[in-house]
Enzyme design. Structure first.
Site, PDB file in Angstrom:
ATOM      1  CD  GLN A 169      14.529  -5.765 -49.332  1.00  0.00           C
ATOM      2  OE1 GLN A 169      14.983  -5.534 -50.438  1.00  0.00           O
ATOM      3  NE2 GLN A 169      14.924  -6.805 -48.623  1.00  0.00           N
ATOM      4  CG  ASP A 193      12.670  -9.966 -55.765  1.00  0.00           C
ATOM      5  OD1 ASP A 193      13.868 -10.256 -55.675  1.00  0.00           O
ATOM      6  OD2 ASP A 193      12.095  -9.125 -55.039  1.00  0.00           O
ATOM      7  CE  LYS A 199      17.736  -6.071 -52.886  1.00  0.00           C
ATOM      8  NZ  LYS A 199      16.494  -6.301 -52.146  1.00  0.00           N
TER       9      LYS A 199
HETATM   10  N1  GUN Z   1      14.120 -10.018 -48.549  1.00  0.00           N
HETATM   11  C1  GUN Z   1      15.061 -10.965 -48.361  1.00  0.00           C
HETATM   12  N2  GUN Z   1      15.493 -11.440 -49.534  1.00  0.00           N
HETATM   13  C2  GUN Z   1      14.803 -10.773 -50.482  1.00  0.00           C
HETATM   14  C3  GUN Z   1      14.806 -10.822 -51.898  1.00  0.00           C
HETATM   15  O1  GUN Z   1      15.542 -11.588 -52.546  1.00  0.00           O
HETATM   16  N3  GUN Z   1      13.953  -9.973 -52.525  1.00  0.00           N
HETATM   17  C4  GUN Z   1      13.137  -9.144 -51.837  1.00  0.00           C
HETATM   18  N4  GUN Z   1      12.311  -8.363 -52.542  1.00  0.00           N
HETATM   19  N5  GUN Z   1      13.102  -9.063 -50.533  1.00  0.00           N
HETATM   20  C5  GUN Z   1      13.938  -9.887 -49.857  1.00  0.00           C
END
Ligand code: GUN
Length: 281
Positions: free
Chosen positions: A94, A117, A50
């Protein structure tokens, strides 16, 4: 027949270039706060990716790391600080969080306007009502991929395997809103094969290598593989037996290089949208 490979990697790179241009035209670049609790190695890789995407798009990325021993109060206090920080446009916590923490309470604490998200109940509810402000990244990345290959779900039979809050449920909702007839299968579904064989568009989001064999794919189907598994040979693979399914499908996503890069590109898009909404007040 040999299926067309749906190239998410190339499309995602194009989307990032478009976002970079849009961000460059803003007076202040968008900013994303990423919260990582503990030292789950997979999460550390996701967060690094990211950061890399943000750098490429011209988005400021601030990492906030807490130890695995962090308390719920410490995490909520951090989220509260980021909510109130006018310099922060988007917040991403996350997942998964360490088991002693209540992830749902943390997601509820994020300002829905900064929830890039789209995991906050308000954003989940808005999606259900067909009034989204942000679309969840993996399902919206899949919809963009379908659009790029001129595949319309309207009137199609779509089968989604997996009912997670992150992928399966919102995927079903987006396909439904695109006028598909949607079936959601899961671990308690008897005779998965009979459902899959009906699918014009098959989306598998389970996390079980080799789950989808060629005899579960309808001739000419579109096969979307969301999973990211480590095969016995140590290589990344999805749920679908790619080589065999390619002989039946018309379109198929590879793993890696299919859905994953699209998910990441949609996070960049949501962060840009969050910044734009906040600037326009
Ligand atoms: N863990 C696995 N996929 C994701 C996601 O799309 N967003 C977040 N915040 N954590 C994750």
């Amino acid at each position: 027949m040999s299926a067309v490979m749906m190239d998410g990697k190339t499309l995602a790179a194009k989307i990032r270039r478009d976002i970079r241009e849009k961000c460059a035209a803003m007076r202040r670049p968008p900013s994303l706060a990423v919260v990582l609790v503990g030292d789950d190695p997979a999460s550390a890789v996701y967060v690094r990716n990211k950061e890399h995407d943000c750098a490429e798009c011209g988005i400021t990325c601030a990492d906030h790391r807490l130890p695995a021993s962090a308390t719920q109060q410490e995490l909520l206090a951090l989220v509260d600080r980021l909510n109130r920080d006018a310099a922060v446009d988007g917040i991403l916590v996350q997942l998964p969080l360490p088991l002693h923490l209540d992830a749902q309470q943390v997601l509820r604490a994020i300002d829905p306007g900064k929830d890039v998200d789209a995991f906050h109940p308000e954003n989940v509810g808005r999606l259900l009502l067909g009034q989204p402000q942000y679309l969840p990244c993996t399902p919206s990345g899949i919809m963009e991929l379908l659009r790029a290959y001129d595949i319309s779900p309207a009137g199609k039979r779509c089968v989604v395997i997996g009912r997670s809050n992150i992928v399966g449920k919102p995927m079903a909702m987006l396909l439904l809103q695109a006028d598909a007839t949607v079936t959601v299968c899961h671990s308690k579904t008897p005779d998965l094969q009979s459902h899959c064989l009906q699918a014009d568009i098959l989306v598998s989001a389970v996390g079980h290598a080799g789950l989808i064999t060629a005899d579960m794919v309808k001739e000419g189907a579109v096969v979307i593989d969301v999973a990211m598994n480590r095969g016995q040979d140590g290589k990344l693979c999805g749920d679908v037996d790619y080589a065999a399914a390619s002989e039946k499908a018309a379109y198929i996503t590879p793993v890696p290089g299919g859905v994953g890069p699209m998910t990441r590109a949609m996070l960049m898009k949501n962060t840009y949208l969050a910044a734009q909404r906040r600037r326009n007040g």
